[in-house]
Scaffold this motif. Sequence first.
Motif, PDB file in Angstrom:
ATOM      1  N   TYR A 114       5.821  -5.542 -15.029  1.00 35.74           N
ATOM      2  CA  TYR A 114       4.547  -4.960 -14.612  1.00 35.74           C
ATOM      3  C   TYR A 114       4.537  -4.632 -13.121  1.00 35.74           C
ATOM      4  CZ  TYR A 114       2.804  -6.807 -19.070  1.00 35.74           C
ATOM      5  OH  TYR A 114       2.619  -7.084 -20.408  1.00 35.74           O
ATOM      6  N   LYS A 115       3.799  -3.589 -12.777  1.00 34.70           N
ATOM      7  CA  LYS A 115       3.549  -3.236 -11.386  1.00 34.70           C
ATOM      8  C   LYS A 115       2.250  -3.908 -10.929  1.00 34.70           C
ATOM      9  CE  LYS A 115       0.915   0.941 -12.505  1.00 34.70           C
ATOM     10  NZ  LYS A 115       0.786   2.404 -12.330  1.00 34.70           N
ATOM     11  N   PRO A 116       2.036  -4.011  -9.610  1.00 34.79           N
ATOM     12  CA  PRO A 116       0.742  -4.496  -9.116  1.00 34.79           C
ATOM     13  C   PRO A 116      -0.381  -3.523  -9.494  1.00 34.79           C
ATOM     14  CG  PRO A 116       2.409  -4.540  -7.390  1.00 34.79           C
ATOM     15  CD  PRO A 116       2.986  -3.753  -8.520  1.00 34.79           C
ATOM     16  N   VAL A 117      -1.606  -4.052  -9.541  1.00 40.36           N
ATOM     17  CA  VAL A 117      -2.762  -3.215  -9.873  1.00 40.36           C
ATOM     18  C   VAL A 117      -3.640  -3.041  -8.639  1.00 40.36           C
ATOM     19  CG1 VAL A 117      -2.764  -3.754 -12.322  1.00 40.36           C
ATOM     20  CG2 VAL A 117      -3.991  -5.246 -10.741  1.00 40.36           C
ATOM     21  N   VAL A 118      -4.268  -1.894  -8.524  1.00 43.05           N
ATOM     22  CA  VAL A 118      -5.025  -1.549  -7.317  1.00 43.05           C
ATOM     23  C   VAL A 118      -6.465  -1.995  -7.405  1.00 43.05           C
ATOM     24  CG1 VAL A 118      -5.819   0.361  -5.862  1.00 43.05           C
ATOM     25  CG2 VAL A 118      -3.532   0.423  -6.862  1.00 43.05           C
ATOM     26  N   ASP A 119      -7.124  -1.744  -8.512  1.00 43.77           N
ATOM     27  CA  ASP A 119      -8.577  -1.876  -8.599  1.00 43.77           C
ATOM     28  C   ASP A 119      -9.055  -3.219  -9.126  1.00 43.77           C
ATOM     29  OD1 ASP A 119      -8.837   0.733  -7.667  1.00 43.77           O
ATOM     30  OD2 ASP A 119      -8.611   1.552  -9.685  1.00 43.77           O
ATOM     31  N   GLU A 120      -8.239  -4.228  -9.036  1.00 45.35           N
ATOM     32  CA  GLU A 120      -8.605  -5.550  -9.522  1.00 45.35           C
ATOM     33  C   GLU A 120      -8.395  -6.582  -8.413  1.00 45.35           C
ATOM     34  OE1 GLU A 120      -9.869  -6.110 -12.457  1.00 45.35           O
ATOM     35  OE2 GLU A 120      -9.463  -4.223 -13.517  1.00 45.35           O
ATOM     36  N   LYS A 121      -9.044  -7.735  -8.578  1.00 43.70           N
ATOM     37  CA  LYS A 121      -8.880  -8.804  -7.589  1.00 43.70           C
ATOM     38  C   LYS A 121      -7.508  -9.450  -7.710  1.00 43.70           C
ATOM     39  CE  LYS A 121     -13.787  -9.955  -7.133  1.00 43.70           C
ATOM     40  NZ  LYS A 121     -14.822 -11.008  -7.298  1.00 43.70           N
ATOM     41  N   ARG A 122      -6.989  -9.495  -8.920  1.00 41.75           N
ATOM     42  CA  ARG A 122      -5.672 -10.098  -9.126  1.00 41.75           C
ATOM     43  C   ARG A 122      -4.563  -9.106  -8.778  1.00 41.75           C
ATOM     44  NH1 ARG A 122      -5.323 -12.439 -14.993  1.00 41.75           N
ATOM     45  NH2 ARG A 122      -6.600 -10.616 -15.522  1.00 41.75           N
ATOM     46  N   MET A 123      -3.411  -9.647  -8.410  1.00 39.12           N
ATOM     47  CA  MET A 123      -2.284  -8.800  -8.040  1.00 39.12           C
ATOM     48  C   MET A 123      -1.667  -8.129  -9.263  1.00 39.12           C
ATOM     49  SD  MET A 123      -0.454  -7.668  -5.506  1.00 39.12           S
ATOM     50  CE  MET A 123      -0.682  -8.829  -4.144  1.00 39.12           C
ATOM     51  N   PHE A 124      -1.573  -8.877 -10.385  1.00 38.95           N
ATOM     52  CA  PHE A 124      -0.956  -8.348 -11.604  1.00 38.95           C
ATOM     53  C   PHE A 124      -1.847  -8.628 -12.800  1.00 38.95           C
ATOM     54  CE2 PHE A 124       2.552  -9.478  -8.761  1.00 38.95           C
ATOM     55  CZ  PHE A 124       3.303  -8.316  -8.755  1.00 38.95           C
ATOM     56  N   ILE A 125      -1.853  -7.713 -13.757  1.00 40.23           N
ATOM     57  CA  ILE A 125      -2.550  -7.907 -15.020  1.00 40.23           C
ATOM     58  C   ILE A 125      -1.640  -7.403 -16.134  1.00 40.23           C
ATOM     59  CG2 ILE A 125      -4.546  -7.286 -16.440  1.00 40.23           C
ATOM     60  CD1 ILE A 125      -6.178  -7.008 -13.915  1.00 40.23           C
ATOM     61  N   ASN A 126      -1.456  -8.234 -17.156  1.00 38.02           N
ATOM     62  CA  ASN A 126      -0.555  -7.893 -18.256  1.00 38.02           C
ATOM     63  C   ASN A 126      -1.230  -6.937 -19.238  1.00 38.02           C
ATOM     64  OD1 ASN A 126       0.687  -9.982 -16.889  1.00 38.02           O
ATOM     65  ND2 ASN A 126       1.442 -10.988 -18.724  1.00 38.02           N
ATOM     66  N   LYS A 127      -1.298  -5.678 -18.845  1.00 34.27           N
ATOM     67  CA  LYS A 127      -1.838  -4.635 -19.710  1.00 34.27           C
ATOM     68  C   LYS A 127      -0.821  -3.524 -19.851  1.00 34.27           C
ATOM     69  CE  LYS A 127      -6.803  -5.288 -18.864  1.00 34.27           C
ATOM     70  NZ  LYS A 127      -8.058  -4.633 -18.396  1.00 34.27           N
ATOM     71  N   GLN A 128      -0.930  -2.791 -20.955  1.00 30.61           N
ATOM     72  CA  GLN A 128       0.057  -1.763 -21.255  1.00 30.61           C
ATOM     73  C   GLN A 128       0.142  -0.704 -20.167  1.00 30.61           C
ATOM     74  OE1 GLN A 128      -0.464   0.059 -25.091  1.00 30.61           O
ATOM     75  NE2 GLN A 128       1.439   1.220 -24.966  1.00 30.61           N
ATOM     76  N   ASN A 144       1.142  -2.287   1.822  1.00 33.28           N
ATOM     77  CA  ASN A 144       0.067  -2.540   0.871  1.00 33.28           C
ATOM     78  C   ASN A 144       0.715  -2.693  -0.501  1.00 33.28           C
ATOM     79  OD1 ASN A 144      -2.101  -2.329  -1.020  1.00 33.28           O
ATOM     80  ND2 ASN A 144      -3.351  -1.373   0.557  1.00 33.28           N
ATOM     81  N   ILE A 145       0.904  -3.948  -0.916  1.00 39.13           N
ATOM     82  CA  ILE A 145       1.627  -4.209  -2.155  1.00 39.13           C
ATOM     83  C   ILE A 145       0.927  -3.577  -3.341  1.00 39.13           C
ATOM     84  CG2 ILE A 145       2.422  -6.021  -3.723  1.00 39.13           C
ATOM     85  CD1 ILE A 145       2.793  -7.835  -1.312  1.00 39.13           C
ATOM     86  N   LYS A 146      -0.401  -3.678  -3.389  1.00 41.46           N
ATOM     87  CA  LYS A 146      -1.141  -3.146  -4.526  1.00 41.46           C
ATOM     88  C   LYS A 146      -0.966  -1.635  -4.669  1.00 41.46           C
ATOM     89  CE  LYS A 146      -4.888  -6.482  -5.206  1.00 41.46           C
ATOM     90  NZ  LYS A 146      -4.972  -6.338  -6.669  1.00 41.46           N
ATOM     91  N   GLU A 147      -0.828  -0.946  -3.547  1.00 38.83           N
ATOM     92  CA  GLU A 147      -0.647   0.506  -3.581  1.00 38.83           C
ATOM     93  C   GLU A 147       0.828   0.891  -3.531  1.00 38.83           C
ATOM     94  OE1 GLU A 147      -2.942   2.182  -0.422  1.00 38.83           O
ATOM     95  OE2 GLU A 147      -4.859   1.553  -1.263  1.00 38.83           O
ATOM     96  N   GLN A 148       1.688  -0.083  -3.644  1.00 36.19           N
ATOM     97  CA  GLN A 148       3.142   0.123  -3.630  1.00 36.19           C
ATOM     98  C   GLN A 148       3.596   0.861  -2.367  1.00 36.19           C
ATOM     99  OE1 GLN A 148       3.970   1.635  -7.719  1.00 36.19           O
ATOM    100  NE2 GLN A 148       2.122   0.416  -8.093  1.00 36.19           N
ATOM    101  N   LYS A 149       3.164   0.295  -1.236  1.00 35.72           N
ATOM    102  CA  LYS A 149       3.564   0.800   0.070  1.00 35.72           C
ATOM    103  C   LYS A 149       4.222  -0.329   0.848  1.00 35.72           C
ATOM    104  CE  LYS A 149      -0.320   4.066   0.365  1.00 35.72           C
ATOM    105  NZ  LYS A 149      -1.540   4.425   1.127  1.00 35.72           N
ATOM    106  N   VAL A 157       8.095  -6.089  -1.268  1.00 36.17           N
ATOM    107  CA  VAL A 157       7.959  -5.368  -2.533  1.00 36.17           C
ATOM    108  C   VAL A 157       7.851  -6.410  -3.641  1.00 36.17           C
ATOM    109  CG1 VAL A 157       9.201  -3.345  -1.706  1.00 36.17           C
ATOM    110  CG2 VAL A 157      10.462  -5.153  -2.858  1.00 36.17           C
ATOM    111  N   ALA A 158       7.084  -6.074  -4.695  1.00 34.31           N
ATOM    112  CA  ALA A 158       6.812  -7.087  -5.717  1.00 34.31           C
ATOM    113  C   ALA A 158       6.670  -6.446  -7.092  1.00 34.31           C
ATOM    114  CB  ALA A 158       5.541  -7.852  -5.360  1.00 34.31           C
ATOM    115  N   PHE A 159       6.961  -7.255  -8.111  1.00 35.11           N
ATOM    116  CA  PHE A 159       6.710  -6.877  -9.498  1.00 35.11           C
ATOM    117  C   PHE A 159       6.606  -8.152 -10.324  1.00 35.11           C
ATOM    118  CE2 PHE A 159      11.303  -7.171  -9.109  1.00 35.11           C
ATOM    119  CZ  PHE A 159      11.714  -7.775 -10.284  1.00 35.11           C
ATOM    120  N   ARG A 160       6.136  -8.026 -11.566  1.00 33.42           N
ATOM    121  CA  ARG A 160       5.977  -9.188 -12.443  1.00 33.42           C
ATOM    122  C   ARG A 160       6.887  -9.072 -13.652  1.00 33.42           C
ATOM    123  NH1 ARG A 160       0.225 -11.390 -14.702  1.00 33.42           N
ATOM    124  NH2 ARG A 160       0.413 -12.588 -12.761  1.00 33.42           N
TER     125      ARG A 160
END
Length: 247
Positions: A114-128, A144-149, A157-160
């Motif tokens: 999974y990639k980081p998510v932008v519009d949530e409080k959590r860094m990662f969410i297990n969604k399709q 900006n990890i959430k925006e992949q910068k 850099v991060a991923f789940r």
Amino acid sequence: MIRNLNKKMFHIIMIIVIIFSILFISGILILRYQVEGELNMPFKITKISIVESVEGMAVEGATEKWNLTVNQNNDIYIYIEKNSSYGKTEIIKQVEINNLIINKQNQKGQTKIYKPVVDEKRMFINKQENEITNIVYTGELESNIKEQKISNQGGIVAFRYGINNLSQYISNDDEQIDHSQLLKLTNITNEDLKTKLSFDIIIQLTSGKKYQSTIQLDIPTDEIIEKGTTGTEITNLDDIIFKRIEN
């Protein structure tokens, strides 16, 4: 005549010796590069942090008081810093992670990246919609990890790596549920989680230089079953060898 012939033969032998010496030295240098890689990178990985956690996702439409699908997550953060001894100014254009290979010993659960998510409080969410097969962080003035910068002078850099649907916890009796104990409560073992995760990381600079390395990680640590949440920092990175693949 014999003297001239001997002189000519001597020159031929010397030329052959010089050619073989050049080939031998070149071979040694090539072999050394294959083993050691780039010895003075403009940027280097200084740390890899793995945050392991457990979560229970409520099953929609369930009639039980508690009906949870159990996931185990591994959030991987790679720290890239400028090499102060490099001596020149370079700028990161992008950092790409690809060729992700999941070698999980036990087939229990569904493995996803999974990639980081932008519009949530959590860094990662297990969604399709957050599933990926590779991820690119672009070089910017600020990270900006959430925006992949990533900052063009180094950042994170991060991923789940997630293992979904490992087990299911059902109860009509418990007043509260400690999510950190869900693996233990559903009899998940460390063998059910054990994975060798490998991937390529490519650091591309605005100058055109491009460096690549393969990283291998053993997941998870032995404490995840008992603790439910744990963190590991890897600082011994001698086995991470970068090689230049362009310029």
